[in-house]
Design a protein around this motif. Structure first.
Motif, PDB file in Angstrom:
ATOM      1  N   THR A   1       0.480  -0.770  -0.314  1.00  0.00           N
ATOM      2  CA  THR A   1      -0.033  -0.259  -0.076  1.00  0.00           C
ATOM      3  C   THR A   1       0.717   1.189   0.049  1.00  0.00           C
ATOM      4  O   THR A   1       0.448   2.046  -0.277  1.00  0.00           O
ATOM      5  CB  THR A   1      -0.838   0.081   1.070  1.00  0.00           C
TER       6      THR A   1
ATOM      7  N   THR B   1      -0.806   6.020  -7.191  1.00  0.00           N
ATOM      8  CA  THR B   1      -2.031   4.874  -7.948  1.00  0.00           C
ATOM      9  C   THR B   1      -0.693   4.471  -9.112  1.00  0.00           C
ATOM     10  O   THR B   1      -1.261   3.303  -9.731  1.00  0.00           O
ATOM     11  CB  THR B   1      -3.184   5.709  -7.995  1.00  0.00           C
TER      12      THR B   1
ATOM     13  N   LYS C   1     -10.544   3.982 -17.420  1.00  0.00           N
ATOM     14  CA  LYS C   1     -11.724   4.150 -16.561  1.00  0.00           C
ATOM     15  C   LYS C   1     -13.116   3.718 -17.730  1.00  0.00           C
ATOM     16  O   LYS C   1     -13.842   3.079 -18.183  1.00  0.00           O
ATOM     17  CB  LYS C   1     -11.851   5.190 -15.555  1.00  0.00           C
TER      18      LYS C   1
ATOM     19  N   ALA D   1     -14.854  -5.730 -11.343  1.00  0.00           N
ATOM     20  CA  ALA D   1     -14.233  -4.950 -10.504  1.00  0.00           C
ATOM     21  C   ALA D   1     -12.854  -5.277  -9.788  1.00  0.00           C
ATOM     22  O   ALA D   1     -12.177  -4.681  -9.541  1.00  0.00           O
ATOM     23  CB  ALA D   1     -15.693  -4.635  -9.124  1.00  0.00           C
ATOM     24  N   LYS D   2     -12.586  -6.613  -9.549  1.00  0.00           N
ATOM     25  CA  LYS D   2     -11.332  -7.275  -9.193  1.00  0.00           C
ATOM     26  C   LYS D   2     -10.047  -7.043 -10.248  1.00  0.00           C
ATOM     27  O   LYS D   2      -9.219  -6.263 -10.091  1.00  0.00           O
ATOM     28  CB  LYS D   2     -11.518  -8.980  -9.109  1.00  0.00           C
TER      29      LYS D   2
ATOM     30  N   GLU E   1     -10.555  -3.501 -12.501  1.00  0.00           N
ATOM     31  CA  GLU E   1     -10.539  -2.476 -11.803  1.00  0.00           C
ATOM     32  C   GLU E   1      -9.651  -2.611 -10.330  1.00  0.00           C
ATOM     33  O   GLU E   1      -9.056  -1.400 -10.574  1.00  0.00           O
ATOM     34  CB  GLU E   1     -11.407  -1.888 -11.292  1.00  0.00           C
ATOM     35  N   GLU E   2      -9.868  -3.193  -9.573  1.00  0.00           N
ATOM     36  CA  GLU E   2      -9.189  -3.040  -8.414  1.00  0.00           C
ATOM     37  C   GLU E   2      -7.516  -3.192  -8.539  1.00  0.00           C
ATOM     38  O   GLU E   2      -6.865  -2.854  -8.186  1.00  0.00           O
ATOM     39  CB  GLU E   2      -9.143  -3.968  -6.935  1.00  0.00           C
TER      40      GLU E   2
ATOM     41  N   GLU F   1      -5.767   0.023 -10.144  1.00  0.00           N
ATOM     42  CA  GLU F   1      -6.001   0.730  -8.898  1.00  0.00           C
ATOM     43  C   GLU F   1      -4.677   1.003  -7.995  1.00  0.00           C
ATOM     44  O   GLU F   1      -3.706   1.858  -7.706  1.00  0.00           O
ATOM     45  CB  GLU F   1      -6.632   1.204  -8.568  1.00  0.00           C
ATOM     46  N   GLN F   2      -4.120  -0.624  -7.779  1.00  0.00           N
ATOM     47  CA  GLN F   2      -3.390  -0.935  -6.510  1.00  0.00           C
ATOM     48  C   GLN F   2      -2.016  -0.771  -7.322  1.00  0.00           C
ATOM     49  O   GLN F   2      -0.900  -0.973  -7.167  1.00  0.00           O
ATOM     50  CB  GLN F   2      -3.127  -2.100  -6.452  1.00  0.00           C
TER      51      GLN F   2
ATOM     52  N   SER G   1      -2.880 -12.218  -6.032  1.00  0.00           N
ATOM     53  CA  SER G   1      -3.792 -11.499  -4.805  1.00  0.00           C
ATOM     54  C   SER G   1      -2.404 -12.602  -3.814  1.00  0.00           C
ATOM     55  O   SER G   1      -3.371 -11.377  -2.991  1.00  0.00           O
ATOM     56  CB  SER G   1      -5.132 -12.842  -4.894  1.00  0.00           C
TER      57      SER G   1
ATOM     58  N   TYR H   1      -9.063 -12.306 -13.811  1.00  0.00           N
ATOM     59  CA  TYR H   1      -8.938 -10.820 -14.259  1.00  0.00           C
ATOM     60  C   TYR H   1      -7.883 -10.702 -13.900  1.00  0.00           C
ATOM     61  O   TYR H   1      -8.367  -9.628 -14.771  1.00  0.00           O
ATOM     62  CB  TYR H   1      -9.708 -10.866 -12.756  1.00  0.00           C
TER      63      TYR H   1
END
Length: 119
Positions: A6, A28, A39, A56-57, A59-60, A63-64, A81, A107
């Motif tokens: 993070t 980001t 996006k 959604a996964k 896109e996550e 973003e990460q 993951s 994903y």
């Protein structure tokens, strides 16, 4: 997710390679223009093609900053993951277990698809 994942700061955009200057962009990994393009690409074609929870996964993951272009924005290095393993992904396939079986689209492939459309 670990604290190291993070707090990683990017100096160049993961999509276009330009230097990032804002705090948000360095966190980001994408500049404001590339964020908008990614996006928009996701919404236009991807949502109609794939299952919503996988989009959604994906896109996550984007973003990460868990996906980085390797060769001409067609092949990507993707973090798993668990945060340790990595795979190679493209629109056509992925080296993860689900991708190798080819039964379902993972994903990682969807994230690669999104980024390749945004190029």
């Amino acid at each position: 997710m670990t604290a190291a994942a993070t707090t990683h700061q990017h100096t160049n955009c993961l999509r276009c390679g330009r230097k990032l200057t804002s705090t948000k962009s360095t966190a980001t990994g994408y500049g404001p223009t590339c964020t908008r393009k990614v996006k928009a690409a996701a919404k236009a074609e991807i949502v109609a093609t794939y299952k919503p929870h996988l989009v959604a996964k994906a896109e996550e993951l984007i973003e990460q900053g868990g996906i980085v272009a390797l060769r001409g924005r067609n092949v990507f290095q993707v973090v798993a993951s668990n945060g340790v393993d990595t795979y190679k992904a493209a629109r056509q396939g992925c080296t993860c277990a689900a991708g190798l079986k080819g039964k379902h689209v993972c994903y990682h492939r969807i994230a690669a698809h999104i980024l390749s459309l945004a190029a």
